[in-house]
Design a protein around this motif. Structure first.
Motif, PDB file in Angstrom:
ATOM      1  N   SER A   9     -23.528  28.444  -3.283  1.00  0.00           N
ATOM      2  CA  SER A   9     -23.297  29.068  -4.546  1.00  0.00           C
ATOM      3  C   SER A   9     -22.465  28.137  -5.457  1.00  0.00           C
ATOM      4  O   SER A   9     -21.421  27.376  -5.013  1.00  0.00           O
ATOM      5  N   ASN A  11     -20.651  29.170  -7.994  1.00  0.00           N
ATOM      6  CA  ASN A  11     -19.526  29.827  -8.455  1.00  0.00           C
ATOM      7  C   ASN A  11     -18.528  29.438  -7.318  1.00  0.00           C
ATOM      8  O   ASN A  11     -17.287  29.316  -7.756  1.00  0.00           O
ATOM      9  N   LYS A  14     -17.466  25.712  -7.639  1.00  0.00           N
ATOM     10  CA  LYS A  14     -16.409  25.448  -8.625  1.00  0.00           C
ATOM     11  C   LYS A  14     -14.739  25.356  -8.004  1.00  0.00           C
ATOM     12  O   LYS A  14     -14.094  24.422  -8.239  1.00  0.00           O
ATOM     13  N   ILE A  33     -25.305  35.714   1.463  1.00  0.00           N
ATOM     14  CA  ILE A  33     -25.252  36.775   0.492  1.00  0.00           C
ATOM     15  C   ILE A  33     -26.833  37.290   0.510  1.00  0.00           C
ATOM     16  O   ILE A  33     -27.055  38.256   0.184  1.00  0.00           O
ATOM     17  N   THR A  38     -22.106  40.392   1.760  1.00  0.00           N
ATOM     18  CA  THR A  38     -20.857  40.672   0.978  1.00  0.00           C
ATOM     19  C   THR A  38     -20.739  42.263   0.404  1.00  0.00           C
ATOM     20  O   THR A  38     -20.286  42.623  -0.423  1.00  0.00           O
ATOM     21  N   ARG A  39     -21.813  42.825   1.051  1.00  0.00           N
ATOM     22  CA  ARG A  39     -22.020  44.277   0.724  1.00  0.00           C
ATOM     23  C   ARG A  39     -21.459  45.246   1.879  1.00  0.00           C
ATOM     24  O   ARG A  39     -21.663  46.409   1.806  1.00  0.00           O
ATOM     25  N   GLY A  50     -18.136  43.159  -4.602  1.00  0.00           N
ATOM     26  CA  GLY A  50     -19.356  42.640  -3.436  1.00  0.00           C
ATOM     27  C   GLY A  50     -19.904  41.278  -3.699  1.00  0.00           C
ATOM     28  O   GLY A  50     -21.040  41.109  -3.445  1.00  0.00           O
ATOM     29  N   LYS A  51     -19.136  40.503  -4.341  1.00  0.00           N
ATOM     30  CA  LYS A  51     -19.520  39.284  -4.800  1.00  0.00           C
ATOM     31  C   LYS A  51     -18.547  37.837  -4.269  1.00  0.00           C
ATOM     32  O   LYS A  51     -17.510  38.294  -4.539  1.00  0.00           O
ATOM     33  N   ILE A  52     -19.145  36.791  -3.862  1.00  0.00           N
ATOM     34  CA  ILE A  52     -18.187  35.748  -3.761  1.00  0.00           C
ATOM     35  C   ILE A  52     -18.241  34.775  -5.072  1.00  0.00           C
ATOM     36  O   ILE A  52     -19.266  35.084  -5.852  1.00  0.00           O
ATOM     37  N   PRO A  53     -17.361  34.047  -5.392  1.00  0.00           N
ATOM     38  CA  PRO A  53     -16.146  33.518  -4.459  1.00  0.00           C
ATOM     39  C   PRO A  53     -15.096  34.481  -4.528  1.00  0.00           C
ATOM     40  O   PRO A  53     -14.791  35.209  -5.738  1.00  0.00           O
ATOM     41  N   GLU A  65     -13.665  36.409  -9.406  1.00  0.00           N
ATOM     42  CA  GLU A  65     -14.419  35.773 -10.672  1.00  0.00           C
ATOM     43  C   GLU A  65     -13.944  34.483 -10.585  1.00  0.00           C
ATOM     44  O   GLU A  65     -12.814  34.061 -10.935  1.00  0.00           O
ATOM     45  N   SER A  66     -15.066  33.548 -10.472  1.00  0.00           N
ATOM     46  CA  SER A  66     -14.878  31.976 -10.382  1.00  0.00           C
ATOM     47  C   SER A  66     -13.652  31.418 -11.401  1.00  0.00           C
ATOM     48  O   SER A  66     -13.055  30.755 -11.084  1.00  0.00           O
ATOM     49  N   GLN A 100     -20.422  31.750 -18.485  1.00  0.00           N
ATOM     50  CA  GLN A 100     -20.622  32.973 -17.811  1.00  0.00           C
ATOM     51  C   GLN A 100     -21.838  33.873 -18.683  1.00  0.00           C
ATOM     52  O   GLN A 100     -22.639  34.407 -18.097  1.00  0.00           O
ATOM     53  N   GLU A 104     -24.848  30.519 -16.764  1.00  0.00           N
ATOM     54  CA  GLU A 104     -24.979  31.198 -15.598  1.00  0.00           C
ATOM     55  C   GLU A 104     -26.370  31.951 -15.231  1.00  0.00           C
ATOM     56  O   GLU A 104     -26.930  31.672 -14.529  1.00  0.00           O
ATOM     57  N   TYR A 166     -23.137  24.394 -11.529  1.00  0.00           N
ATOM     58  CA  TYR A 166     -24.546  24.908 -11.750  1.00  0.00           C
ATOM     59  C   TYR A 166     -25.482  23.776 -12.493  1.00  0.00           C
ATOM     60  O   TYR A 166     -26.625  23.795 -12.356  1.00  0.00           O
TER      61      TYR A 166
HETATM   62  N1  LIG Z   1     -19.068  36.264 -12.404  1.00  0.00           N
HETATM   63  C1  LIG Z   1     -18.886  35.972 -10.943  1.00  0.00           C
HETATM   64  C2  LIG Z   1     -20.336  35.742 -10.464  1.00  0.00           C
HETATM   65  C3  LIG Z   1     -20.335  35.889  -8.857  1.00  0.00           C
HETATM   66  C4  LIG Z   1     -21.738  36.068  -8.132  1.00  0.00           C
HETATM   67  O1  LIG Z   1     -22.433  36.408  -8.911  1.00  0.00           O
HETATM   68  N2  LIG Z   1     -21.742  35.795  -6.789  1.00  0.00           N
HETATM   69  C5  LIG Z   1     -22.970  35.809  -6.242  1.00  0.00           C
HETATM   70  C6  LIG Z   1     -23.188  34.356  -5.507  1.00  0.00           C
HETATM   71  S1  LIG Z   1     -23.128  33.181  -6.756  1.00  0.00           S
HETATM   72  C7  LIG Z   1     -23.004  36.878  -5.132  1.00  0.00           C
HETATM   73  O2  LIG Z   1     -21.857  36.812  -4.152  1.00  0.00           O
HETATM   74  N3  LIG Z   1     -23.876  37.766  -4.943  1.00  0.00           N
HETATM   75  C8  LIG Z   1     -23.926  38.557  -3.789  1.00  0.00           C
HETATM   76  C9  LIG Z   1     -24.324  40.037  -4.182  1.00  0.00           C
HETATM   77  O3  LIG Z   1     -24.385  40.262  -5.688  1.00  0.00           O
HETATM   78  O4  LIG Z   1     -24.568  40.754  -3.248  1.00  0.00           O
HETATM   79  C10 LIG Z   1     -18.091  34.690 -10.794  1.00  0.00           C
HETATM   80  O5  LIG Z   1     -18.279  33.828 -11.682  1.00  0.00           O
HETATM   81  O6  LIG Z   1     -17.504  34.633  -9.808  1.00  0.00           O
END
Ligand SMILES: N[C@@H](CCC(=O)N[C@@H](CS)C(=O)NCC(=O)O)C(=O)O
Length: 203
Positions: A9, A11, A14, A33, A38-39, A50-53, A65-66, A100, A104, A166
């Protein structure tokens, strides 16, 4: 600090890159993922989006939020990567918000779809417009970098850390050609030559 992350990733990268630049120690907790890791209830209790980081601080606070995490770390450590001049700061915020909305979704999302076998008929339909907008984003960066070493003048800032993540892997997926953007290529080399630089695959 614990960084909840997925190694490919941008994100997440960064944050790893900024920690390397600031000399901060962070331990990595990795999730796949593509397998919905992450869910899970456990992850959602940590971060409901539910998202990294996700950055877990030593006092238990949890940040997501990165770009918010980049700003937190730079401000906490009084890094010159976050300029104090208000106009320069606004220029920095501009790049973080632009990343963003205009970079992205067109470069990172397309890379993920094409490298993780995540195409669907709907995404196939969206692809040409995303690529056109991704090329427009790379062109804007190239035009900016024609006259300056970095995105905000001649000093490296969080904008460079954020957008490097990215941009330098934009060709993965096979739809972008960085040699069309020579100033971006030169900027990538400049960042890769920093003494603190670490590659995206480094834990
Ligand atoms: N806007 C968020 C985007 C985060 C994001 O899209 N993370 C993705 C990986 S880059 C993720 O965890 N996706 C897994 C999912 O949605 O289940 C950020 O900048 O941190």
């Amino acid at each position: 600090m614990i960084l909840h992350d997925f190694l490919p990733s941008g994100n997440g990268y960064k944050i790893r890159l900024l920690c390397a630049c600031l000399g901060l120690k962070v331990s990595l907790k990795e999730y796949d993922i593509t397998k919905g890791e992450t869910r899970t209830d456990e992850f959602l209790a940590l971060s409901p989006n539910g998202k990294i980081p996700v950055l877990e601080l030593d006092n238990g606070e949890v940040l997501s939020e990165s770009n918010a995490i980049l700003l937190y770390l730079a401000e906490k450590h009084q890094s010159p990567l976050l300029p104090s001049d208000l106009i320069q700061k606004a220029a920095l915020y501009k790049w973080l918000f632009w990343e963003q909305y205009s970079h992205e979704p067109n470069i990172a999302a397309v890379r993920f779809w094409l490298t993780h076998n995540a195409m669907t008929p709907l995404k196939e339909q969206m692809l040409p417009e995303r690529i056109q907008q991704g090329n427009a984003a790379l062109q804007l960066m190239d035009d900016t970098l024609r006259h300056h070493t970095f995105l905000i003048g001649d000093a490296i800032s969080l904008a460079d850390i954020c957008l490097f993540a990215y941009t330098h892997v934009a060709e993965e997926g096979g739809v972008y050609t960085l040699s069309d953007f020579p100033n971006v290529q030169r900027w990538i080399k400049t960042i890769e030559s920093q003494s603190w630089f670490i590659p995206i695959s480094q834990r």
